[in-house]
Write a protein that holds these residues in place. Structure first.
Motif, short mmCIF file in Angstrom:
data_model
loop_
_atom_site.label_atom_id
_atom_site.label_comp_id
_atom_site.label_asym_id
_atom_site.label_seq_id
_atom_site.Cartn_x
_atom_site.Cartn_y
_atom_site.Cartn_z
N SER A 1 0.83 -1.21 0.00
CA SER A 1 0.00 0.00 0.00
C SER A 1 0.86 1.25 0.00
CB SER A 1 -0.93 0.00 1.23
OG SER A 1 -1.83 -1.09 1.18
N VAL A 2 1.90 1.28 0.85
CA VAL A 2 2.78 2.45 0.94
C VAL A 2 3.61 2.59 -0.33
CG1 VAL A 2 4.75 3.43 2.16
CG2 VAL A 2 2.85 2.45 3.45
N LYS A 3 4.08 1.47 -0.87
CA LYS A 3 4.90 1.51 -2.08
C LYS A 3 4.12 2.05 -3.27
CE LYS A 3 7.70 -1.44 -5.12
NZ LYS A 3 8.18 -2.82 -5.37
N GLU A 4 2.86 1.64 -3.41
CA GLU A 4 2.05 2.03 -4.55
C GLU A 4 1.45 3.42 -4.42
OE1 GLU A 4 -0.86 -1.03 -4.88
OE2 GLU A 4 0.60 -2.60 -5.36
N GLU A 5 1.13 3.83 -3.18
CA GLU A 5 0.36 5.07 -3.00
C GLU A 5 0.96 6.05 -2.01
OE1 GLU A 5 -3.95 4.13 -2.70
OE2 GLU A 5 -3.26 2.07 -2.99
N GLY A 6 2.09 5.71 -1.40
CA GLY A 6 2.73 6.61 -0.46
C GLY A 6 2.12 6.52 0.93
N TYR A 7 2.78 7.18 1.89
CA TYR A 7 2.33 7.11 3.28
C TYR A 7 0.99 7.82 3.50
CZ TYR A 7 6.72 5.03 4.82
OH TYR A 7 7.76 4.17 5.01
N ARG A 8 0.63 8.68 2.58
CA ARG A 8 -0.65 9.39 2.73
C ARG A 8 -1.84 8.43 2.73
NH1 ARG A 8 -1.16 14.46 -1.20
NH2 ARG A 8 -3.13 14.55 -0.04
N VAL A 9 -1.63 7.26 2.11
CA VAL A 9 -2.73 6.29 2.04
C VAL A 9 -3.17 5.85 3.44
CG1 VAL A 9 -1.25 4.22 1.94
CG2 VAL A 9 -3.51 4.19 0.88
N LEU A 10 -2.25 5.91 4.40
CA LEU A 10 -2.56 5.47 5.77
C LEU A 10 -3.54 6.40 6.47
CD1 LEU A 10 1.02 4.43 6.92
CD2 LEU A 10 -0.80 2.96 6.05
N TRP A 11 -3.73 7.59 5.92
CA TRP A 11 -4.66 8.55 6.54
C TRP A 11 -5.84 8.87 5.63
CZ3 TRP A 11 -3.76 9.18 11.51
CH2 TRP A 11 -2.46 8.95 11.97
N ARG A 12 -5.97 8.12 4.54
CA ARG A 12 -7.07 8.38 3.60
C ARG A 12 -8.41 8.10 4.26
NH1 ARG A 12 -6.24 5.32 -1.67
NH2 ARG A 12 -4.73 7.00 -1.97
N GLY A 13 -9.31 9.07 4.16
CA GLY A 13 -10.63 8.92 4.75
C GLY A 13 -10.72 9.31 6.21
N LEU A 14 -9.62 9.90 6.76
CA LEU A 14 -9.63 10.25 8.19
C LEU A 14 -10.72 11.25 8.52
CD1 LEU A 14 -8.37 10.10 11.01
CD2 LEU A 14 -6.77 11.90 10.31
N GLY A 15 -10.90 12.25 7.65
CA GLY A 15 -11.93 13.26 7.90
C GLY A 15 -13.31 12.64 8.04
N THR A 16 -13.62 11.71 7.15
CA THR A 16 -14.91 11.02 7.21
C THR A 16 -15.02 10.19 8.49
OG1 THR A 16 -14.91 10.85 4.80
CG2 THR A 16 -16.46 9.45 5.99
N ALA A 17 -13.92 9.51 8.84
CA ALA A 17 -13.92 8.67 10.04
C ALA A 17 -14.12 9.51 11.30
CB ALA A 17 -12.61 7.89 10.14
N VAL A 18 -13.49 10.68 11.35
CA VAL A 18 -13.61 11.55 12.52
C VAL A 18 -15.04 12.08 12.65
CG1 VAL A 18 -12.93 13.80 13.44
CG2 VAL A 18 -11.18 12.20 12.67
N ALA A 19 -15.62 12.51 11.51
CA ALA A 19 -17.00 13.00 11.54
C ALA A 19 -17.95 11.89 11.99
CB ALA A 19 -17.40 13.50 10.16
N ARG A 20 -17.75 10.69 11.43
CA ARG A 20 -18.59 9.56 11.81
C ARG A 20 -18.39 9.21 13.29
NH1 ARG A 20 -17.18 4.48 12.73
NH2 ARG A 20 -18.81 2.87 12.68
N ALA A 21 -17.14 9.22 13.74
CA ALA A 21 -16.84 8.84 15.13
C ALA A 21 -17.56 9.75 16.12
CB ALA A 21 -15.34 8.88 15.37
N PHE A 22 -17.59 11.05 15.83
CA PHE A 22 -18.25 11.98 16.74
C PHE A 22 -19.75 11.70 16.80
CE2 PHE A 22 -20.18 15.83 18.28
CZ PHE A 22 -19.30 16.26 19.26
N VAL A 23 -20.36 11.52 15.63
CA VAL A 23 -21.80 11.27 15.56
C VAL A 23 -22.15 9.94 16.23
CG1 VAL A 23 -23.73 10.80 14.00
CG2 VAL A 23 -22.12 12.64 13.48
N VAL A 24 -21.42 8.88 15.85
CA VAL A 24 -21.73 7.53 16.33
C VAL A 24 -21.55 7.42 17.84
CG1 VAL A 24 -20.94 5.14 16.32
CG2 VAL A 24 -21.28 6.35 14.17
N ASN A 25 -20.40 7.85 18.34
CA ASN A 25 -20.13 7.65 19.75
C ASN A 25 -20.86 8.62 20.66
OD1 ASN A 25 -17.97 5.41 19.84
ND2 ASN A 25 -17.31 6.74 18.19
N GLY A 26 -21.19 9.80 20.12
CA GLY A 26 -22.08 10.67 20.86
C GLY A 26 -23.44 10.02 21.03
N ALA A 27 -23.93 9.38 19.95
CA ALA A 27 -25.21 8.68 20.00
C ALA A 27 -25.14 7.47 20.91
CB ALA A 27 -25.62 8.25 18.59
N ILE A 28 -24.03 6.71 20.85
CA ILE A 28 -23.90 5.51 21.68
C ILE A 28 -23.97 5.84 23.16
CG2 ILE A 28 -22.24 3.76 22.46
CD1 ILE A 28 -21.37 3.42 19.57
#
Length: 305
Positions: free
Chosen positions: A252-279
């Protein structure tokens, strides 16, 4: 006939029901964002959350955002009940010197969370594998499409065996153990900061539950996100593309660089706040209602009737 009242009269029964309610609230609230996150992580082309959202809705319909939800929803009651029960036991086990009338120390909270995350991975790993593969299905007219979690689970067992169902178990443990420690520590710390004294009296406001739960979810996801990206990619493959977790990371890192490890973080953070606030809001509210409705005075009144 008396099972349900007796079950709710016990602390374990109330925790079980409240945990299930909290889990259901979290899944329903955040599942569309979870689908978008999974597609961002798996794609080798990137793409923003709004772009993927529009593409999914226009090409596959709005219901595609909920594809695979039955798998986690079916297990969430038991899973959440287990998480909260194990956490309550372990956080106390690491704090033998703390009075039972006092809340566990932050050290006990963190260590209890780590143990809880490791144990619950045994249940969560196959559920997430099924969920991820259903979320990544795109061509609904394909003959290879799976119509639901049971159909997909049968296919995996037939083609890959039981080992295939637990593909990614180790990385799930590596992700969830420390992340759950951060999760419960952040929740307990933030609720006390937002509402001093609430850890002992349990009288925090809905706003405190919502924000403390949301921030706990954000902190836990940020702490484990690169591992989650690798886990998604590893579990999504039913072929021998990756020989193991380390190989998945390297490719994954070789083909797409280290940035791939953080791809989708913004979506995950937004979801995490909504989901765990609700939980946490649903969990704490349900627990209060159950304790009120099943208090000794209430039970005596019902028995007299």
């Amino acid at each position: 006939m008396d099972f349900w009242p007796e079950f709710l009269a016990s602390s374990w029964g109330r925790e079980f029901v409240a945990g299930g309610i909290g889990g259901i609230a979290g899944i329903v609230a955040g599942y569309p964002l979870d689908t978008i996150r999974i597609r961002q992580q798996h794609s080798n082309k990137g793409g923003s959350a709004p772009t993927i959202f529009r593409h999914v809705v226009s090409k596959e319909g709005p219901l595609a955002l909920y594809r695979g939800m039955a798998a986690p929803l079916a297990s969430v009651t038991f899973q959440n009940a287990m998480v909260f029960q194990i956490y309550a036991i372990l956080s106390r086990a690491f704090d033998n010197d703390v009075s039972v009338t006092d809340p566990p120390s932050y050290r006990g909270v963190y260590l209890g969370g780590v143990g809880t995350g490791a144990i619950q991975s045994l249940l969560l790993s196959p559920v997430e594998l099924v969920k991820i593969r259903l979320q990544l299905q795109r061509n609904i007219s394909s003959t290879n499409i799976h119509r639901g979690p049971v159909d997909l689970a049968r296919s995996i067992l037939k083609t890959e065996g039981l080992r295939g169902m637990y593909r990614g178990l180790m990385i799930t443990v590596l992700r969830d153990a420390p992340a759950h420690g951060v999760y419960f520590w952040t929740y307990e710390y933030m609720r006390e900061q937002l509402h001093p004294g609430c850890r002992k009296n349990g009288q925090e406001s809905f706003r405190t539950m919502l924000f403390a739960g949301g921030l706990a979810g954000v902190a836990s996801w940020v702490s484990c996100y690169p591992l989650d990206v690798i886990k998604t990619r590893f579990q999504a493959q039913n072929s021998a593309k990756y020989t193991g977790i380390v190989d998945c990371f390297r490719q994954s890192v070789k083909e797409e660089g280290y940035r791939v490890l953080w791809r989708g973080l913004g979506t995950a953070v937004a979801r995490a706040f909504v989901v765990n606030g609700a939980i946490f809001t649903a969990y704490e509210t349900a627990l209060r209602c159950l304790y009120t409705n099943n208090s000794p005075a209430t039970m005596q009144t019902e028995n007299a009737m």
